[in-house]
Design an enzyme around this catalytic site. Structure first.
Site, PDB file in Angstrom:
ATOM      1  CB  CYS A 109      32.572 -19.324 -46.531  1.00  0.00           C
ATOM      2  SG  CYS A 109      32.656 -18.801 -48.249  1.00  0.00           S
ATOM      3  CB  SER A 149      33.917 -15.057 -48.340  1.00  0.00           C
ATOM      4  OG  SER A 149      33.586 -15.457 -49.640  1.00  0.00           O
ATOM      5  CG  HIS A 196      38.889 -14.260 -49.775  1.00  0.00           C
ATOM      6  ND1 HIS A 196      40.030 -14.945 -50.108  1.00  0.00           N
ATOM      7  CD2 HIS A 196      37.945 -14.671 -50.658  1.00  0.00           C
ATOM      8  CE1 HIS A 196      39.764 -15.739 -51.156  1.00  0.00           C
ATOM      9  NE2 HIS A 196      38.513 -15.598 -51.490  1.00  0.00           N
ATOM     10  CG  HIS A 231      29.467 -15.408 -45.073  1.00  0.00           C
ATOM     11  ND1 HIS A 231      30.802 -15.595 -44.808  1.00  0.00           N
ATOM     12  CD2 HIS A 231      29.245 -15.971 -46.290  1.00  0.00           C
ATOM     13  CE1 HIS A 231      31.353 -16.230 -45.827  1.00  0.00           C
ATOM     14  NE2 HIS A 231      30.434 -16.491 -46.728  1.00  0.00           N
ATOM     15  CB  CYS A 289      27.696 -18.848 -47.917  1.00  0.00           C
ATOM     16  SG  CYS A 289      28.784 -18.290 -49.244  1.00  0.00           S
TER      17      CYS A 289
HETATM   18  P1  CND Z   1      37.892 -23.291 -51.079  1.00  0.00           P
HETATM   19  O1  CND Z   1      39.174 -22.709 -50.667  1.00  0.00           O
HETATM   20  O2  CND Z   1      37.255 -24.354 -50.253  1.00  0.00           O
HETATM   21  O3  CND Z   1      38.010 -23.868 -52.574  1.00  0.00           O
HETATM   22  C1  CND Z   1      38.869 -23.321 -53.539  1.00  0.00           C
HETATM   23  C2  CND Z   1      39.467 -24.464 -54.354  1.00  0.00           C
HETATM   24  O4  CND Z   1      40.276 -23.876 -55.384  1.00  0.00           O
HETATM   25  C3  CND Z   1      40.365 -25.409 -53.566  1.00  0.00           C
HETATM   26  O5  CND Z   1      39.956 -26.749 -53.769  1.00  0.00           O
HETATM   27  C4  CND Z   1      41.763 -25.157 -54.134  1.00  0.00           C
HETATM   28  O6  CND Z   1      42.567 -26.315 -54.160  1.00  0.00           O
HETATM   29  C5  CND Z   1      41.448 -24.686 -55.532  1.00  0.00           C
HETATM   30  N1  CND Z   1      42.501 -23.865 -56.141  1.00  0.00           N
HETATM   31  C6  CND Z   1      43.290 -22.929 -55.552  1.00  0.00           C
HETATM   32  N2  CND Z   1      44.133 -22.388 -56.460  1.00  0.00           N
HETATM   33  C7  CND Z   1      43.854 -22.994 -57.648  1.00  0.00           C
HETATM   34  C8  CND Z   1      44.380 -22.866 -58.968  1.00  0.00           C
HETATM   35  N3  CND Z   1      45.344 -21.981 -59.242  1.00  0.00           N
HETATM   36  N4  CND Z   1      43.850 -23.639 -59.949  1.00  0.00           N
HETATM   37  C9  CND Z   1      42.870 -24.535 -59.684  1.00  0.00           C
HETATM   38  N5  CND Z   1      42.327 -24.704 -58.439  1.00  0.00           N
HETATM   39  C10 CND Z   1      42.810 -23.929 -57.445  1.00  0.00           C
HETATM   40  O7  CND Z   1      36.896 -22.038 -51.240  1.00  0.00           O
HETATM   41  P2  CND Z   1      35.286 -21.929 -51.252  1.00  0.00           P
HETATM   42  O8  CND Z   1      34.725 -23.021 -52.068  1.00  0.00           O
HETATM   43  O9  CND Z   1      34.802 -21.711 -49.857  1.00  0.00           O
HETATM   44  O10 CND Z   1      35.125 -20.522 -52.007  1.00  0.00           O
HETATM   45  C11 CND Z   1      35.565 -20.392 -53.343  1.00  0.00           C
HETATM   46  C12 CND Z   1      35.560 -18.929 -53.763  1.00  0.00           C
HETATM   47  O11 CND Z   1      34.209 -18.462 -53.793  1.00  0.00           O
HETATM   48  C13 CND Z   1      36.307 -18.002 -52.786  1.00  0.00           C
HETATM   49  O12 CND Z   1      36.988 -16.990 -53.523  1.00  0.00           O
HETATM   50  C14 CND Z   1      35.179 -17.379 -51.987  1.00  0.00           C
HETATM   51  O13 CND Z   1      35.551 -16.152 -51.439  1.00  0.00           O
HETATM   52  C15 CND Z   1      34.143 -17.238 -53.077  1.00  0.00           C
HETATM   53  C16 CND Z   1      32.750 -17.005 -52.603  1.00  0.00           C
HETATM   54  C17 CND Z   1      31.922 -16.228 -53.404  1.00  0.00           C
HETATM   55  C18 CND Z   1      30.637 -16.004 -53.002  1.00  0.00           C
HETATM   56  C19 CND Z   1      29.723 -15.214 -53.865  1.00  0.00           C
HETATM   57  O14 CND Z   1      28.688 -14.758 -53.379  1.00  0.00           O
HETATM   58  N6  CND Z   1      30.008 -15.034 -55.176  1.00  0.00           N
HETATM   59  C20 CND Z   1      30.169 -16.550 -51.814  1.00  0.00           C
HETATM   60  N7  CND Z   1      30.990 -17.286 -51.059  1.00  0.00           N
HETATM   61  C21 CND Z   1      32.257 -17.560 -51.433  1.00  0.00           C
HETATM   62 ZN    ZN Z   2      30.719 -17.534 -48.491  1.00  0.00          ZN
END
Ligand code: CND
Ligand code: ZN
Ligand code: ZN
Length: 375
Positions: free
Chosen positions: A47, A49, A52, A68, A175
């Site tokens: 993921c 995260s 990050h 996770h 997740c």
């Molecule tokens: P992933 O990197 O696969 O997806 C992110 C997408 O965003 C990609 O397709 C990128 O091309 C796109 N992107 C990047 N920059 C931009 C921009 N400026 N404008 C438009 N699109 C853009 O990430 P993921 O799907 O694994 O995770 C997404 C987020 O969710 C990430 O920040 C992660 O840390 C978070 C997350 C949150 C939680 C929670 O509990 N709230 C759980 N897991 C992950």
């Molecule tokens: Zn996650």
């Protein structure tokens, strides 16, 4: 020969320093203490995260075993454990559900007081550690540490799932799927016939789309700077997709024009301050709801004109889609097995666990949605 009660030596991916590759090491995994469970991992997703943490945006104690989003089989249990038994198929929960705290008893909340997200110590609940490598203690991550052949979790951080569940797929319920689906259904409470916009079409964003569609949204607009993500988003339910880089004006203005004033529900699923503001601004000023799903860097602040909220917008956030994981994870697994949720489409790559760095490279260069590592 049973391994119960003994230290297990196995492989794990250790992050010794920020911005460095993982190193596959032989680690020692101590037996579970009272109310703890040791799990033999079968599969784990990667993921953003986790990434990050690698790049320093999500601060944890190092060295650490990340991961996770896994699934495995209980190897042994500590004294007093009743929730699972050896041989059970389980998913470790990065949001525990103790069932007793003020949050667990609240019908709408899931951020259990035992989570400690604001102060991630990287230990078990009792403050001690079960991993070591070359004589050094290695921290836990998110109560799960799935990047290890064996991990130890607290009983409140694990749930039994259907014995017939395919672990190399349902690991994503740990997740991506829960976070995205719950954000749409539980946090935003997307309504039938509504219009939604989803910023970020990775594994989590696509799971938001799955949730919006399941809730009956009529229009789902995907937003991403990587056009390669559009086809899958549309396969999963996006009615159209746009790239902010194709427009001269800010994307929230584009979305407002496309929807006659703003969307009903918007989701930021990237983890950036600028896109979070765009997502907030694109929802309707009188009734729009914006959900923060992406994890922004711990140290960054956002300056917002409060008038954005003054007229009636709602701005929300939640971890793991606001879902109480012990209750919802087995239900989502059942829905996947009944073919109600097209989870398979999220998995673009499968690799042996040792190729974890390759899996992260695929994520960083935008080629994968979810890579599943198999042990
Ligand atoms: P992933 O990197 O696969 O997806 C992110 C997408 O965003 C990609 O397709 C990128 O091309 C796109 N992107 C990047 N920059 C931009 C921009 N400026 N404008 C438009 N699109 C853009 O990430 P993921 O799907 O694994 O995770 C997404 C987020 O969710 C990430 O920040 C992660 O840390 C978070 C997350 C949150 C939680 C929670 O509990 N709230 C759980 N897991 C992950
Ligand atoms: Zn996650
Ligand atoms: Zn609790």
């Amino acid at each position: 020969m049973s391994t119960a009660g003994k230290v297990i030596k196995c492989k794990a991916a250790v992050l010794w320093d920020l911005k460095k590759p993982f190193s596959i090491e032989e680690v020692e995994v101590a037996p579970p203490k009272a109310y703890e469970v040791r799990i033999k991992m079968v599969a784990t997703g990667i993921c953003r995260s986790d990434d990050h943490v690698v790049n320093g945006d999500f601060i944890v104690n190092l060295p650490v075993i990340l991961g996770h989003e896994g699934a495995g089989i209980v190897e042994s249990i500590g004294d007093g454990v009743t929730a699972v038994k050896p041989g059970d198929k389980v998913i470790p929960l990065c949001v525990p559900q103790c069932g007793e705290c003020i949050v667990c008893k609240h019908p709408e909340a899931n951020n259990c007081v035992k989570l400690g997200l604001t102060n991630p110590k990287g230990t078990m609940q009792d403050g001690t550690i079960r991993f070591s490598c070359k004589g050094k203690p290695i921290h836990h991550f998110a109560h799960t540490s799935t990047f290890s052949e064996y991990t130890v979790v607290d009983e409140i951080s694990v749930v039994k799932i259907d014995a017939a569940a395919p672990l190399e797929k349902v690991c994503l319920v740990g997740c991506a799927l829960s976070t995205g689906y719950g954000s749409a259904v539980k946090v935003a409470k997307v309504t039938p016939g509504s219009t939604c916009s989803v910023f970020g079409l990775g594994g989590v964003g696509l799971s938001v789309i799955i949730g919006c569609k399941a809730a009956g949204a009529a229009r789902i607009i995907g937003v991403d700077i990587n056009k390669d993500k559009f086809a899958k988003a549309e396969e999963l339910g996006a009615t159209e997709c746009i790239n902010p880089q194709d427009f001269q004006k800010p994307v929230h203005e584009v979305l407002k024009e496309m929807t006659g004033g703003g969307v009903d529900f918007s989701f930021e699923v990237i983890g950036q301050i600028d896109t979070l503001l765009e997502a907030l601004s694109c929802c309707h000023e009188a009734f729009g709801v914006c959900v923060m799903v992406g994890a922004t860097p711990s140290s960054e602040n956002l300056s917002v004109n409060p008038r954005l909220l003054f007229t009636g917008r709602t701005w929300k956030g939640a971890i793991l889609g606001g879902l109480k994981c012990k209750d919802s994870v087995p239900e989502l697994v059942a829905d996947i097995m009944a073919n109600k949720i097209p989870l398979d489409l999220l998995i673009t790559h499968a690799l042996p666990f040792e190729k974890i760095n390759e899996g992260f490279d695929l994520l960083r260069c935008g080629k994968s949605i979810r890579t599943v590592l198999k042990f």
